[in-house]
Every structure is written in structure tokens, then in C-alpha cells.
Enzyme design. Structure first.
Site: not given
Ligand code: ADP
Ligand code: MG
Length: 531
Positions: A61, A94-95
Site C-alpha cells: 500500500d 494515493t499511489t
Molecule cells: P492506488 O494507491 O493509487 O489506489 P493501487 O495499487 O491500489 O494504487 O492500484 C490501483 C490501480 O489498479 C487502479 O487503476 C485500478 O483500476 C487498478 N486495478 C486494480 N485491479 C485491477 C485488475 N484486476 N486489472 C487491472 N487493473 C486493476
């Protein structure tokens, strides 16, 4: 140029001006982004974080990584601030916000090298941002079923937790969100309590429809459960103040002392009979309860719980409708709350009080699992999931996930950029490139060539629209809404506004003044002294 007077005033200051300031600031932002880049997306890698005490935390995270980072550079701090705001407002993304902000600055640096003034870049970024917000309006979709909300929550937490736990945490968070009003961060914390239990497996984690707190009744000979009754919530105790006691002892003699003890007893009797006349069944107090009051309370049928902390007192008041009152004397019947039922339960030798409200408000997540680290991870993921679940609102809150929204916005901007004159066009394109970082990094983190991926995605979207994208778990091009890879619009919009504002505020800086630090003892020496 600075005047000699200014030089004199700033003699204890290091100064970086003009483009050198932008270079330093952009580098600092990129360094923060580099620290979280590999965690983005469902295939993001984990980071092992070790704090000063040697405690180890493994997480993917981004927000948690930065929370533990020790950062000195002011721009790096500003970038982290952006992610903290993102976390507070949107609970997710956040990322994403950090990566876009850092890329906006990287591109601004390139643009300034080719002769663009930072104010023009900032202006063009602002117009690009407005175009994106309009475009988001046209691609966002409404919620059509409960399944959609579940999709949004699971896309948010999907990568943060073991897949065996994903459905459970998702279901618990959705269940918990039902009792909270939309966008009520206070409610998230107060109306849903989290308790970590050492007993059981992590899959036994449950959400109970009661307020639970670690507490044992004051009088063990009283019943350990009961039905509907009135509750008094007191931000004080059932005690006679010691001060009164001492003051009167100054003129002590045996008779006087006895007189005092009698008066104290009378006072306690008065308080208990006041509670009895109000029909109080449960008394919850912040402070203590005089041992002498025990038999009186038993006779009056009042069950007592003491030493509540402020937050639990607040929770109890919110779920039972009781008003927190300063003392028993001033308590009136209108201040009382009600519960449907209550019980005391023992888990691993620890007593827990459960209070079920008659309004249905108030839930508690009982987190189980073998290690504290595992339980903490479940709580963190649950917090995120609940945060997103309560933020699903508005007429069209869904956007395509998997980087598809960003790729679509980037393409739209490039098409629009041609309408801008000269160098502004370059700046709008720079903004578009920064948005494309998200699908690019998502591809990289799942082991694919980012350029091939972006081209493939863009071609598919041009043909089938913005809702087409890659499911990174299967690597197939899919219709994202049908398989539920959905981002919350609030998360996307907030990441975009946070990143844009952050980048613009850094672009406006052309002079960095650092107070010179006295060449004294380095920090680590102090730490050693403390040890
Ligand atoms: P953040 O801290 O920005 O929320 P994350 O590590 O949670 O970062 O990643 C979020 C991104 O991953 C989003 O753009 C989301 O749509 C994408 N995502 C999550 N699950 C999937 C999946 N199964 N396939 C493609 N993209 C995904
Ligand atoms: Mg996320």
C-alpha cells in the site's frame, strides 16, 4: 538579481533560484514516486518496512510506505501531503496521485528546458485539467446494481489482501457501510469499531451488530446480560470527591469523621436513588465507582460499567441516543439512551461488553488471526474498503479501471492539444503523457512491455470506447464493467485535482531559501544518547 542589502539579510540562508529550484523540486518528487511506483496495481510488489525499533511491516500500500518514510526535502513533503489528502478525501488512489504529480513535474522540467516559462506550463496544465473533468462527465456511468458497489470495493482492495480474504473483507465492509451516511468520515470511525482478538483464524473475522468494548461489569454478582433498558452515559464517576473528604478531616475527631462517612453514604444513596427514579438499567461512566455504592446499585438493579475512554463514551452515546452528561446529579430522563439488549462475553480470558442499540446503529469488526501483523493488515484493508464503500455516491460514480480512464483522457488531450497555439500545445501533451503513466506503470508492474501495452489499449479504446481495458489478472482485453474492474469517480477526480494542484504549486516556486543549519551534533548522536 539580489541587492547587497538582501544578500546581507540572507547571509544565513542557502538559496536556489530559477530553473535550479525546479530541477531540485522535480527530482525530490520523482524520488518519492520511485519509492511507491512498483506497488501500483494488482500485481504490484510488496515493500518490507523496518522502523527504528526493528518492527517489520510488509505491505504494498503506497500510503503505508510513505507514512513510515522519513523525508526531509520540502517538495517531497508536499508530494506526501498530496497523497495524505487523497487518502483522507477519497480513501484510495494515493499511489496514482503521486505518480501523476511527479510525472507532471518531470514533463514541466523538460518543457522549461525547451524554453517554456513555468507560468505558461501551469496555465496549460490548468486548461488540460478542466478538459479532463468535462470528459470524465461523459464517460462515467451510474450504479445499476449492488454488484457494482462490490466491484468498486474489490477493485480498490483487490491487491492489498490475500484473495481468500478479499470476498470476506469486501462483504464485511459493505455490510458495515449500510449503517453510515454517505461521506461521514466521523461515522466510519465512531459507528464501526475495530477490535483485535487473539482467538481464532483470520477467516473467522466477523462484523457484529453491536457496540463491543473490553469491559467487565462492576458487580460480578449482577446478571451478565439483559434486555431492553435505559442507559446513562456519564463523563464523570459515581464517587464523592476526595477533596471534600480531606477538607473536612482537618477538624477531625472520631465523631466528625463518622459524621463525614455518613454524609458520604447519604450522598451516594442520593445519586443511586436519582438514577433509580429515572429508570436507569445501565450506567456507563468515564471515571470510577465508589465501592460503597455497590450494594445500593445492586438493590436498585442498576448494572454499572466504569473507566470508559472518551471515544467509547462517544460511541455509546451515538448508538444508544444517550447524551453524555457531566455528572449524575444533573442527569435528566431526556438525557438517557436505550439499548435493545446487552451481554458480557469472555474471549480468551478477556471480558467484552456487547450493547445492541434499538436504532440498529453501531457495529464492531471482531478481527481474528494468528499474528498482530496479520490482524493489522485486515483492519487496514477493511478501513480502505469501508472508506470506499461509503463514498460511492452521486449519479454516475463509476469509471473504467485498469488505467483505461487515464489512457482515454490522454488520447482526448492529444486530440485537443492541436487547437492550442505553439508551445501551449506541448504543455497539454505533457499533461497527457503524465496521465498515461498509470497504464504504463500498471503494465510494467505486471511484467509487460509498457509501450506495446499502451498502443494495444489505445487501439482497442479507439475502436470500442473508453470502457475497454486490460484485466491484469488474466491479461485479456475485456469490457471492464462486465468483469468489475471499476474505479470510483471520486478517487480518480481527486487524484487528478491533487496532482494538478500540487504540480502547479511547485511550478510557481522560483526561489528556495534554506535556513543554514548550525553545524552541530548530527541527529544520530542524539538518538544514541537517548539509548
Ligand atoms: P492506488 O494507491 O493509487 O489506489 P493501487 O495499487 O491500489 O494504487 O492500484 C490501483 C490501480 O489498479 C487502479 O487503476 C485500478 O483500476 C487498478 N486495478 C486494480 N485491479 C485491477 C485488475 N484486476 N486489472 C487491472 N487493473 C486493476
Ligand atoms: Mg488502491
Amino acid at each position: 538579481m539580489s541587492s547587497p542589502d538582501e544578500d546581507l539579510t540572507l547571509q544565513d540562508t542557502d538559496r536556489v533560484t530559477g530553473r535550479a529550484a525546479l530541477v531540485g523540486n522535480a527530482r525530490a518528487a520523482l524520488a518519492v514516486a520511485a519509492a511507491v511506483r512498483s506497488t501500483l496495481g494488482p500485481k504490484g510488489m510488496d515493500k518490507m518496512l523496518i522502523d527504528q525499533n526493528g518492527e517489520v511491516l510488509i505491505t504494498n500500500d503506497g500510503a503505508t510506505v510513505l507514512d513510515t518514510a522519513k523525508v526531509e526535502h520540502p517538495t517531497a513533503k508536499l508530494v506526501i501531503e498530496t497523497s495524505i489528502t487523497q487518502d483522507r478525501v477519497a480513501r484510495d488512489g494515493t499511489t496514482t496521485s503521486i505518480l501523476i504529480l511527479a510525472e507532471l513535474l518531470r514533463n514541466a522540467l523538460e518543457l522549461s528546458r525547451s524554453g517554456l516559462h513555468p507560468t505558461i506550463i501551469a496555465d496549460s496544465y490548468r486548461s488540460a485539467y478542466s478538459m479532463c473533468m468535462k470528459e470524465i462527465d461523459s464517460i462515467a456511468r451510474p450504479i445499476t446494481s449492488d454488484e457494482d458497489v462490490r466491484y468498486i470495493v474489490s477493485t480498490c482492495i483487490g491487491q492489498k489482501i490475500d484473495s481468500s480474504m478479499l470476498d470476506l473483507v469486501c462483504m464485511l465492509a459493505l455490510d458495515a457501510s449500510e449503517s453510515i451516511e454517505v461521506n461521514d468520515p466521523e461515522g466510519e470511525r465512531i459507528l464501526v469499531k475495530r477490535i483485535s482478538l487473539e482467538e481464532g483464524a483470520v477467516t473467522d473475522t466477523e462484523l457484529v451488530s453491536a457496540f463491543v468494548t473490553r469491559k467487565q461489569r462492576f458487580d460480578k454478582s449482577m446478571p451478565n446480560h439483559g434486555g431492553s433498558c435505559s442507559i446513562a452515559v456519564i463523563d464523570g464517576g459515581l464517587e464523592v470527591p476526595e477533596l471534600e473528604f480531606d477538607a473536612e478531616l482537618e477538624i477531625s475527631s472520631l465523631g466528625v469523621r463518622e459524621g463525614f462517612t455518613q454524609r458520604k453514604r447519604k450522598k451516594l444513596e442520593g445519586l443511586v436513588s436519582h438514577l433509580e427514579s429515572l429508570g436507569v438499567g445501565i450506567l456507563a461512566v468515564r471515571d470510577g465507582i465508589d465501592e460503597e455504592a455497590q450494594s445500593m446499585l445492586r438493590k436498585a438493579g442498576i448494572n454499572c460499567f466504569r473507566r470508559f475512554d472518551k471515544e467509547d463514551l462517544n460511541r455509546l452515546s451515538q448508538i444508544t441516543g444517550a447524551m453524555i452528561v457531566r455528572s449524575i446529579e444533573v442527569t435528566e430522563s431526556t438525557h438517557l439512551g436505550r439499548c435493545d439488549s446487552w451481554k458480557e462475553r469472555k474471549v480468551s480470558g478477556v471480558h467484552y461488553l456487547h450493547v445492541v442499540s434499538n436504532s440498529g446503529r453501531g457495529k464492531t469488526l471482531l478481527v481474528r488471526g494468528s499474528t498482530p501483523a496479520l490482524r493489522d493488515e485486515v483492519v487496514r484493508t477493511f478501513d480502505d474498503a469501508l472508506g470506499v464503500a461509503v463514498r460511492v455516491s452521486g449519479t454516475a460514480p463509476m469509471l473504467p479501471g485498469g488505467g483505461s480512464t487515464w489512457s482515454h483522457l490522454a488520447r482526448m488531450l492529444r486530440n485537443e492539444a492541436s487547437k492550442y497555439a505553439g508551445k501551449r500545445q506541448l504543455a497539454v501533451e505533457g499533461f497527457a503523457d503524465a496521465l498515461e503513466t498509470i497504464p504504463r506503470v500498471l503494465a510494467q508492474n505486471s511484467g509487460h512491455d509498457p509501450i506495446d501495452r499502451i498502443l494495444e489499449l489505445s487501439a482497442a479504446q479507439t475502436k470500442d470506447g473508453p470502457w475497454v481495458g486490460f484485466d491484469l489478472m488474466t491479461d485479456n482485453l475485456v469490457s471492464l464493467d462486465s468483469i468489475g474492474i471499476i474505479d470510483l469517480r471520486l478517487v480518480v477526480e481527486n487524484a487528478l485535482s491533487g496532482a494538478t494542484e500540487g504540480a502547479i504549486s511547485v511550478l510557481r516556486i522560483d526561489d528556495v531559501l534554506w535556513a543554514k543549519v548550525e553545524p552541530g551534533e548530527p541527529d544520530w548522536n542524539q538518538d544514541e544518547d537517548e539509548d
